[in-house]
Design a protein around this motif. Structure first.
Motif, PDB file in Angstrom:
ATOM      1  N   TYR A  13     -24.036 -11.898  29.931  1.00 42.62           N
ATOM      2  CA  TYR A  13     -25.111 -12.721  29.384  1.00 42.62           C
ATOM      3  C   TYR A  13     -25.237 -12.527  27.884  1.00 42.62           C
ATOM      4  O   TYR A  13     -25.053 -11.429  27.360  1.00 42.62           O
ATOM      5  CB  TYR A  13     -26.452 -12.337  30.008  1.00 42.62           C
ATOM      6  N   ALA A  14     -25.606 -13.590  27.183  1.00 43.82           N
ATOM      7  CA  ALA A  14     -26.060 -13.465  25.805  1.00 43.82           C
ATOM      8  C   ALA A  14     -27.480 -12.915  25.826  1.00 43.82           C
ATOM      9  O   ALA A  14     -28.197 -13.022  26.823  1.00 43.82           O
ATOM     10  CB  ALA A  14     -26.034 -14.828  25.109  1.00 43.82           C
ATOM     11  N   GLU A  15     -27.887 -12.320  24.734  1.00 52.42           N
ATOM     12  CA  GLU A  15     -29.251 -11.817  24.631  1.00 52.42           C
ATOM     13  C   GLU A  15     -30.195 -12.971  24.274  1.00 52.42           C
ATOM     14  O   GLU A  15     -29.777 -14.049  23.896  1.00 52.42           O
ATOM     15  CB  GLU A  15     -29.329 -10.719  23.575  1.00 52.42           C
ATOM     16  N   GLY A  16     -31.486 -12.693  24.383  1.00 50.22           N
ATOM     17  CA  GLY A  16     -32.473 -13.656  23.927  1.00 50.22           C
ATOM     18  C   GLY A  16     -33.056 -14.510  25.026  1.00 50.22           C
ATOM     19  O   GLY A  16     -32.892 -14.256  26.217  1.00 50.22           O
ATOM     20  N   THR A  17     -33.709 -15.563  24.614  1.00 52.62           N
ATOM     21  CA  THR A  17     -34.438 -16.443  25.516  1.00 52.62           C
ATOM     22  C   THR A  17     -33.487 -17.379  26.276  1.00 52.62           C
ATOM     23  O   THR A  17     -32.294 -17.467  25.973  1.00 52.62           O
ATOM     24  CB  THR A  17     -35.429 -17.306  24.725  1.00 52.62           C
ATOM     25  N   LEU A  18     -34.055 -18.098  27.236  1.00 55.44           N
ATOM     26  CA  LEU A  18     -33.265 -19.080  27.970  1.00 55.44           C
ATOM     27  C   LEU A  18     -32.698 -20.122  27.020  1.00 55.44           C
ATOM     28  O   LEU A  18     -31.525 -20.508  27.129  1.00 55.44           O
ATOM     29  CB  LEU A  18     -34.134 -19.753  29.035  1.00 55.44           C
ATOM     30  N   ARG A  19     -33.499 -20.598  26.075  1.00 52.67           N
ATOM     31  CA  ARG A  19     -33.004 -21.614  25.133  1.00 52.67           C
ATOM     32  C   ARG A  19     -31.830 -21.063  24.318  1.00 52.67           C
ATOM     33  O   ARG A  19     -30.834 -21.755  24.112  1.00 52.67           O
ATOM     34  CB  ARG A  19     -34.139 -22.067  24.217  1.00 52.67           C
ATOM     35  N   ASN A  20     -31.940 -19.847  23.856  1.00 56.49           N
ATOM     36  CA  ASN A  20     -30.847 -19.272  23.068  1.00 56.49           C
ATOM     37  C   ASN A  20     -29.605 -19.061  23.921  1.00 56.49           C
ATOM     38  O   ASN A  20     -28.480 -19.260  23.458  1.00 56.49           O
ATOM     39  CB  ASN A  20     -31.273 -17.946  22.437  1.00 56.49           C
ATOM     40  N   LYS A  21     -29.796 -18.676  25.176  1.00 51.29           N
ATOM     41  CA  LYS A  21     -28.650 -18.490  26.068  1.00 51.29           C
ATOM     42  C   LYS A  21     -27.913 -19.809  26.307  1.00 51.29           C
ATOM     43  O   LYS A  21     -26.688 -19.852  26.385  1.00 51.29           O
ATOM     44  CB  LYS A  21     -29.114 -17.896  27.398  1.00 51.29           C
ATOM     45  N   LEU A  22     -28.684 -20.897  26.448  1.00 47.38           N
ATOM     46  CA  LEU A  22     -28.074 -22.196  26.742  1.00 47.38           C
ATOM     47  C   LEU A  22     -27.443 -22.843  25.520  1.00 47.38           C
ATOM     48  O   LEU A  22     -26.400 -23.498  25.622  1.00 47.38           O
ATOM     49  CB  LEU A  22     -29.126 -23.145  27.330  1.00 47.38           C
ATOM     50  N   PHE A  23     -28.093 -22.689  24.357  1.00 44.01           N
ATOM     51  CA  PHE A  23     -27.676 -23.452  23.181  1.00 44.01           C
ATOM     52  C   PHE A  23     -27.150 -22.588  22.034  1.00 44.01           C
ATOM     53  O   PHE A  23     -26.598 -23.124  21.071  1.00 44.01           O
ATOM     54  CB  PHE A  23     -28.845 -24.300  22.666  1.00 44.01           C
ATOM     55  N   ALA A  55     -42.635 -12.193  39.785  1.00 41.72           N
ATOM     56  CA  ALA A  55     -41.935 -11.189  40.596  1.00 41.72           C
ATOM     57  C   ALA A  55     -40.432 -11.227  40.343  1.00 41.72           C
ATOM     58  O   ALA A  55     -39.786 -10.179  40.193  1.00 41.72           O
ATOM     59  CB  ALA A  55     -42.228 -11.419  42.079  1.00 41.72           C
ATOM     60  N   MET A  56     -39.852 -12.425  40.283  1.00 43.97           N
ATOM     61  CA  MET A  56     -38.407 -12.523  40.058  1.00 43.97           C
ATOM     62  C   MET A  56     -38.032 -12.075  38.655  1.00 43.97           C
ATOM     63  O   MET A  56     -36.990 -11.452  38.445  1.00 43.97           O
ATOM     64  CB  MET A  56     -37.934 -13.952  40.319  1.00 43.97           C
ATOM     65  N   ALA A  57     -38.884 -12.380  37.682  1.00 39.83           N
ATOM     66  CA  ALA A  57     -38.615 -11.940  36.317  1.00 39.83           C
ATOM     67  C   ALA A  57     -38.658 -10.425  36.221  1.00 39.83           C
ATOM     68  O   ALA A  57     -37.872  -9.808  35.490  1.00 39.83           O
ATOM     69  CB  ALA A  57     -39.625 -12.558  35.354  1.00 39.83           C
ATOM     70  N   GLY A  58     -39.574  -9.806  36.971  1.00 40.34           N
ATOM     71  CA  GLY A  58     -39.654  -8.351  36.971  1.00 40.34           C
ATOM     72  C   GLY A  58     -38.450  -7.685  37.603  1.00 40.34           C
ATOM     73  O   GLY A  58     -38.151  -6.520  37.318  1.00 40.34           O
ATOM     74  N   ALA A  59     -37.744  -8.429  38.466  1.00 41.05           N
ATOM     75  CA  ALA A  59     -36.568  -7.874  39.152  1.00 41.05           C
ATOM     76  C   ALA A  59     -35.263  -8.165  38.416  1.00 41.05           C
ATOM     77  O   ALA A  59     -34.196  -7.727  38.849  1.00 41.05           O
ATOM     78  CB  ALA A  59     -36.490  -8.431  40.570  1.00 41.05           C
ATOM     79  N   THR A  60     -35.339  -8.920  37.330  1.00 40.44           N
ATOM     80  CA  THR A  60     -34.143  -9.311  36.580  1.00 40.44           C
ATOM     81  C   THR A  60     -34.397  -9.155  35.086  1.00 40.44           C
ATOM     82  O   THR A  60     -35.523  -8.951  34.648  1.00 40.44           O
ATOM     83  CB  THR A  60     -33.773 -10.779  36.867  1.00 40.44           C
ATOM     84  N   ARG A  61     -33.331  -9.311  34.299  1.00 39.51           N
ATOM     85  CA  ARG A  61     -33.454  -9.209  32.843  1.00 39.51           C
ATOM     86  C   ARG A  61     -33.037 -10.480  32.131  1.00 39.51           C
ATOM     87  O   ARG A  61     -33.518 -10.771  31.038  1.00 39.51           O
ATOM     88  CB  ARG A  61     -32.595  -8.036  32.356  1.00 39.51           C
ATOM     89  N   HIS A  62     -32.140 -11.257  32.720  1.00 41.31           N
ATOM     90  CA  HIS A  62     -31.551 -12.398  32.020  1.00 41.31           C
ATOM     91  C   HIS A  62     -31.757 -13.742  32.707  1.00 41.31           C
ATOM     92  O   HIS A  62     -31.728 -14.777  32.039  1.00 41.31           O
ATOM     93  CB  HIS A  62     -30.034 -12.180  31.862  1.00 41.31           C
ATOM     94  N   LEU A  63     -31.903 -13.762  34.010  1.00 42.61           N
ATOM     95  CA  LEU A  63     -31.937 -15.019  34.755  1.00 42.61           C
ATOM     96  C   LEU A  63     -33.060 -15.923  34.261  1.00 42.61           C
ATOM     97  O   LEU A  63     -34.198 -15.494  34.093  1.00 42.61           O
ATOM     98  CB  LEU A  63     -32.129 -14.733  36.250  1.00 42.61           C
ATOM     99  N   GLY A  64     -32.734 -17.205  34.013  1.00 43.05           N
ATOM    100  CA  GLY A  64     -33.735 -18.182  33.620  1.00 43.05           C
ATOM    101  C   GLY A  64     -34.375 -18.848  34.826  1.00 43.05           C
ATOM    102  O   GLY A  64     -33.850 -18.775  35.953  1.00 43.05           O
ATOM    103  N   PHE A  65     -35.499 -19.532  34.597  1.00 40.21           N
ATOM    104  CA  PHE A  65     -36.232 -20.170  35.681  1.00 40.21           C
ATOM    105  C   PHE A  65     -36.655 -21.575  35.254  1.00 40.21           C
ATOM    106  O   PHE A  65     -37.457 -21.736  34.333  1.00 40.21           O
ATOM    107  CB  PHE A  65     -37.468 -19.343  36.058  1.00 40.21           C
ATOM    108  N   GLY A  66     -36.093 -22.589  35.918  1.00 41.74           N
ATOM    109  CA  GLY A  66     -36.481 -23.971  35.660  1.00 41.74           C
ATOM    110  C   GLY A  66     -37.503 -24.399  36.698  1.00 41.74           C
ATOM    111  O   GLY A  66     -37.209 -24.421  37.894  1.00 41.74           O
ATOM    112  N   LEU A  67     -38.714 -24.729  36.251  1.00 47.65           N
ATOM    113  CA  LEU A  67     -39.842 -24.945  37.149  1.00 47.65           C
ATOM    114  C   LEU A  67     -40.282 -26.398  37.124  1.00 47.65           C
ATOM    115  O   LEU A  67     -40.606 -26.940  36.061  1.00 47.65           O
ATOM    116  CB  LEU A  67     -41.005 -24.047  36.736  1.00 47.65           C
ATOM    117  N   THR A  68     -40.326 -27.011  38.288  1.00 43.61           N
ATOM    118  CA  THR A  68     -40.752 -28.407  38.391  1.00 43.61           C
ATOM    119  C   THR A  68     -42.267 -28.483  38.468  1.00 43.61           C
ATOM    120  O   THR A  68     -42.894 -27.772  39.258  1.00 43.61           O
ATOM    121  CB  THR A  68     -40.138 -29.056  39.637  1.00 43.61           C
TER     122      THR A  68
END
Length: 465
Positions: free
Chosen positions: A426-436, A94-107
């Motif tokens: 935001y940079a484009e791409g995946t969470l990994r690409n955004k971070l690194f 649901a949160m991914a559908g409401a956003t385009r760039h925000l990453g999600f770290g899941l425990t």
């Protein structure tokens, strides 16, 4: 403050429950945390964080209850100290559908998750988010969780990390080695969705896990999600040095934090990795407003609703020591147990921690450092932490939600941006690409990359353990 070229990374730190870190604030009239059971609560938060260009929403989790303090859960229930707690993974779509760039770290606790099915869940989320998920790898520390899962007690601390090493090996085989690049054709004319010769069975016969099967998902954008970890014991550091891409620490002062950051960099170096291949985040609380006076007033207001005793009960669970048994000024004694080893050592190392001191440090209901001040003062402090300790960023706790995040976004983010310390888009791409800024996949230097399928149809390492 002197100019700095290092941009600060920022996660919102949260949990699918009422009381997370700063306990008691659920009673504040502007706090919405009791709405955690609704999708609107989470999609509104995700959109707010994306407005603030947060790198991610880091969701903690436990599978157990805090029953150490007073040998029960009375206070845990009264103050909702991470109880009730819902599954974090189910929020993400649901949160991914409401956003385009925000990453999600899941425990997710690997002690109670079978690797074969968990690999599918994470690959599914990586597909649905277009590569915006990370996994916070935990092995657990609550005896209540072990009992709830039908076990007499937890596995010993270091032994849990031995199991975790093998768990990651299985995951790499599934995520990186089962499906080759180019296996999926989607060729309607030839009636060929995936090429049989490019999908390989994983055969793993280890000490803890046995797998004989194919990964159920086709390759997702990142294949392996971004790997987070939070252990700071000696064994946890060895695990982080080998596997982690981001490490979350709980620093109390700059000297101790500097030592923690250096220990993490050394662990990466000892594992044959670039010491800067790991991004280090510290938990922190911020209370800010347009002026220092307004921020101080807000801090005083929050203190009236906070529950230091609930924070004490949370700390008791983290250490496995029933702090209700101690007098206010009685030094806390070391107790050997299977709780968070670093927390136990911190609390008992110098014989100078007492219940009174813990309550004072938990004035906001939680024990993370709290910054209170104007936008300039908060930005100065954050910049100082990064420059003096080597941190890469922060996990920002909620105090009153969503007010605390909105205040930070409206007041502090513009000040950081004006100093060149925070991104303006935001940079484009995946969470990994955004971070690194180095692509979507695990780097070739990471141990997980060794399990990739090659074009000749064989894994880089044999899939048979």
């Amino acid at each position: 403050m002197p100019a700095s070229s290092k941009q600060i990374l920022l996660n919102a730190f949260n949990m699918n429950c009422v009381g997370h870190i700063n306990h008691g604030l659920w009673t504040h009239p502007r706090d919405r945390s009791t709405e955690y059971k609704t999708l609107d609560y989470w999609t509104d938060l995700a959109k707010l964080l994306e407005r603030g260009l947060f790198d991610g929403l880091f969701l903690a989790d436990i599978v157990g209850v805090y029953d150490v303090y007073g040998d029960g859960i009375d206070l845990t229930l009264k103050e909702s100290i991470q109880l009730p707690v819902n599954d974090p993974l189910l929020l993400v779509s649901a949160m991914a559908g409401a956003t385009r760039h925000l990453g999600f770290g899941l425990t997710a606790n690997l002690s109670y998750e079978t690797p074969y099915l968990f690999a599918r869940r994470m690959s599914t989320l990586d597909h649905l988010t277009r590569g915006r998920v990370g996994w916070n790898i935990v092995t657990g520390y609550l005896e209540s969780a072990a009992r709830a899962m039908g076990r007499p007690n937890q596995v010993d601390h270091d032994r849990r990390y031995d199991q975790a090493d093998e768990y990651l090996e299985v995951m790499y085989k599934l995520w990186e080695g089962s499906w080759e690049d180019g296996a999926v054709m989607e060729d309607r004319g030839q009636r060929l969705y995936a090429q049989p010769g490019k999908v390989h069975k994983v055969r793993h016969q280890g000490e803890f896990y046995q797998v004989d099967g194919y990964h159920l998902c086709e390759p997702s954008p990142q294949r392996t999600p971004v790997l987070f970890q939070a252990g700071s014991s000696a064994r946890g550091l060895r695990f982080a040095g080998r596997h982690a891409e981001c490490v979350f620490i709980s620093g109390q002062n700059k000297a101790a934090t500097t030592r923690q950051v250096e220990a993490i960099r050394n662990a990466a170096r000892e594992a044959g990795r670039d010491p800067n291949a790991i991004k280090v985040f510290m938990g922190i609380s911020v209370i800010t407003a347009a002026t220092e006076a307004e921020a101080r007033d807000k801090h005083a207001e929050y203190l009236r609703y906070a529950s230091p005793e609930a924070g004490l009960a949370h700390y008791a669970a983290s250490t496995g020591i029933d702090l209700s048994r101690y007098e206010l000024d009685e030094p806390i004694r070391y107790e050997k147990n299977n709780a968070i080893e670093s927390a136990v050592k911190t609390l008992t190392r110098n014989n100078d921690w007492t219940v009174r001191r813990i309550l004072q440090e938990n004035a906001l209901g939680g024990r993370y450092p709290a910054l209170v001040g104007s936008p300039v003062q908060v930005a100065d402090a954050l910049q100082s932490w990064v420059e003096e300790t080597g941190l890469d960023g922060f996990n920002l706790t909620r105090i009153v939600t969503p007010e605390s995040y909105a205040d930070f976004i409206d007041h502090v983010i513009p000040e950081l941006q004006s100093r060149g310390l925070y991104k303006t888009e935001y940079a484009e791409g995946t969470l990994r690409n955004k971070l690194f800024d180095a692509g979507d996949r695990l780097p070739a230097s990471h141990v997980g990359a060794d399990y990739r399928a090659l074009t000749r149809g064989l894994p880089a390492r044999e899939q048979q353990a």
